[in-house]
Design a protein around this motif. Sequence first.
Motif, PDB file in Angstrom:
ATOM      1  N   ALA A   1       1.199  -1.000  -0.051  1.00 33.91           N
ATOM      2  CA  ALA A   1       0.246  -0.197   0.146  1.00 33.91           C
ATOM      3  C   ALA A   1       1.070   1.210  -0.151  1.00 33.91           C
ATOM      4  O   ALA A   1       0.537   1.960  -0.437  1.00 33.91           O
ATOM      5  CB  ALA A   1      -1.421   0.126   1.180  1.00 33.91           C
ATOM      6  N   SER A   2       2.277   1.249   0.518  1.00 32.32           N
ATOM      7  CA  SER A   2       2.376   2.069   0.754  1.00 32.32           C
ATOM      8  C   SER A   2       3.483   2.490  -0.332  1.00 32.32           C
ATOM      9  O   SER A   2       3.412   3.827  -0.750  1.00 32.32           O
ATOM     10  CB  SER A   2       3.713   2.216   1.310  1.00 32.32           C
ATOM     11  OG  SER A   2       3.055   2.292   2.963  1.00 32.32           O
ATOM     12  N   ARG A   3       4.163   1.584  -1.174  1.00 31.07           N
ATOM     13  CA  ARG A   3       4.589   1.498  -3.015  1.00 31.07           C
ATOM     14  C   ARG A   3       3.703   1.837  -3.191  1.00 31.07           C
ATOM     15  O   ARG A   3       4.016   2.980  -4.438  1.00 31.07           O
ATOM     16  CB  ARG A   3       5.161   0.689  -3.011  1.00 31.07           C
ATOM     17  CG  ARG A   3       6.174   0.090  -2.851  1.00 31.07           C
ATOM     18  CD  ARG A   3       6.916  -1.598  -2.919  1.00 31.07           C
ATOM     19  NE  ARG A   3       6.364  -2.359  -3.040  1.00 31.07           N
ATOM     20  CZ  ARG A   3       5.763  -3.976  -3.381  1.00 31.07           C
ATOM     21  NH1 ARG A   3       7.187  -3.714  -2.864  1.00 31.07           N
ATOM     22  NH2 ARG A   3       5.007  -4.566  -2.649  1.00 31.07           N
TER      23      ARG A   3
ATOM     24  N   VAL B   1       9.707  14.651  -1.211  1.00 28.51           N
ATOM     25  CA  VAL B   1       9.576  14.935  -2.836  1.00 28.51           C
ATOM     26  C   VAL B   1      10.282  16.006  -3.809  1.00 28.51           C
ATOM     27  O   VAL B   1      10.579  17.105  -2.733  1.00 28.51           O
ATOM     28  CB  VAL B   1       7.531  15.555  -3.140  1.00 28.51           C
ATOM     29  CG1 VAL B   1       7.506  16.329  -4.760  1.00 28.51           C
ATOM     30  CG2 VAL B   1       6.522  14.618  -2.548  1.00 28.51           C
ATOM     31  N   GLU B   2      11.063  15.910  -5.436  1.00 25.62           N
ATOM     32  CA  GLU B   2      11.878  16.035  -5.256  1.00 25.62           C
ATOM     33  C   GLU B   2      10.782  17.211  -7.397  1.00 25.62           C
ATOM     34  O   GLU B   2      10.450  16.142  -7.932  1.00 25.62           O
ATOM     35  CB  GLU B   2      12.881  15.828  -5.987  1.00 25.62           C
ATOM     36  CG  GLU B   2      13.809  15.429  -5.340  1.00 25.62           C
ATOM     37  CD  GLU B   2      14.963  14.417  -5.627  1.00 25.62           C
ATOM     38  OE1 GLU B   2      14.973  14.133  -5.916  1.00 25.62           O
ATOM     39  OE2 GLU B   2      15.167  13.652  -4.244  1.00 25.62           O
ATOM     40  N   VAL B   3      10.971  17.482  -7.756  1.00 25.28           N
ATOM     41  CA  VAL B   3      10.596  18.155  -8.600  1.00 25.28           C
ATOM     42  C   VAL B   3      11.051  18.904  -9.772  1.00 25.28           C
ATOM     43  O   VAL B   3      11.778  19.845  -9.012  1.00 25.28           O
ATOM     44  CB  VAL B   3       9.010  19.246  -8.551  1.00 25.28           C
ATOM     45  CG1 VAL B   3       8.759  20.114 -10.049  1.00 25.28           C
ATOM     46  CG2 VAL B   3       8.295  18.704  -7.511  1.00 25.28           C
TER      47      VAL B   3
ATOM     48  N   VAL C   1       9.389  11.282  -5.625  1.00 24.08           N
ATOM     49  CA  VAL C   1       8.531  11.333  -4.475  1.00 24.08           C
ATOM     50  C   VAL C   1       9.170   9.921  -3.433  1.00 24.08           C
ATOM     51  O   VAL C   1       9.535   8.302  -4.627  1.00 24.08           O
ATOM     52  CB  VAL C   1       7.301  10.855  -4.325  1.00 24.08           C
ATOM     53  CG1 VAL C   1       6.454  10.285  -2.794  1.00 24.08           C
ATOM     54  CG2 VAL C   1       6.020  11.179  -5.293  1.00 24.08           C
ATOM     55  N   HIS C   2       9.896  10.102  -2.512  1.00 25.57           N
ATOM     56  CA  HIS C   2      10.689   8.825  -1.916  1.00 25.57           C
ATOM     57  C   HIS C   2       9.654   8.627  -0.485  1.00 25.57           C
ATOM     58  O   HIS C   2       9.096   9.837   0.364  1.00 25.57           O
ATOM     59  CB  HIS C   2      12.286   9.211  -1.143  1.00 25.57           C
ATOM     60  CG  HIS C   2      12.675   9.740  -2.593  1.00 25.57           C
ATOM     61  ND1 HIS C   2      13.771   8.886  -3.271  1.00 25.57           N
ATOM     62  CD2 HIS C   2      13.314  10.820  -2.973  1.00 25.57           C
ATOM     63  CE1 HIS C   2      14.412  10.026  -4.340  1.00 25.57           C
ATOM     64  NE2 HIS C   2      13.874  10.939  -3.930  1.00 25.57           N
TER      65      HIS C   2
ATOM     66  N   THR D   1      10.764   4.972  -3.810  1.00 21.66           N
ATOM     67  CA  THR D   1      11.710   5.806  -4.662  1.00 21.66           C
ATOM     68  C   THR D   1       9.924   5.963  -6.085  1.00 21.66           C
ATOM     69  O   THR D   1      10.121   4.869  -6.712  1.00 21.66           O
ATOM     70  CB  THR D   1      12.435   6.115  -5.727  1.00 21.66           C
ATOM     71  OG1 THR D   1      13.460   6.377  -4.199  1.00 21.66           O
ATOM     72  CG2 THR D   1      12.765   7.649  -6.446  1.00 21.66           C
ATOM     73  N   ALA D   2       9.153   6.292  -6.457  1.00 18.20           N
ATOM     74  CA  ALA D   2       8.467   6.664  -7.473  1.00 18.20           C
ATOM     75  C   ALA D   2       9.111   7.643  -8.523  1.00 18.20           C
ATOM     76  O   ALA D   2       8.640   8.815  -7.911  1.00 18.20           O
ATOM     77  CB  ALA D   2       6.991   6.573  -7.272  1.00 18.20           C
TER      78      ALA D   2
END
Length: 100
Positions: free
Chosen positions: A3-5, A50-52, A66-67, A87-88
């Motif tokens: 669920a977290s993934r 979160v990195e953008v 998103v980590h 990481t997604a």
Amino acid sequence: MPASRHAATVAAREAAAAAVAADNVDPAAARAVATEVAARYGIGADAVTVEVEATGGRRGYVTVVVHVQMPAIAVPGLAEVGGWTYTARQHRRLDDYRSL
């Protein structure tokens, strides 16, 4: 943990969509969306990073990463032991004809 993934994947997807929806890419809005989506799945803001990154203007891309911190062992009522980061990533192409 599955669920977290899934939450990380959905958060990245929704944040990327929010980033490109505005007239100008808005990293702060993307971060807020990702954190909100993760919270809906029960993941605290302290476990999400979160990195953008926006490249180009027209014909450019927005990448949202998103980590999510994942505990190795999670027993309700006890401390979490160990862990790793999932990481997604999501990429969105900016519209060729959008105004900058």
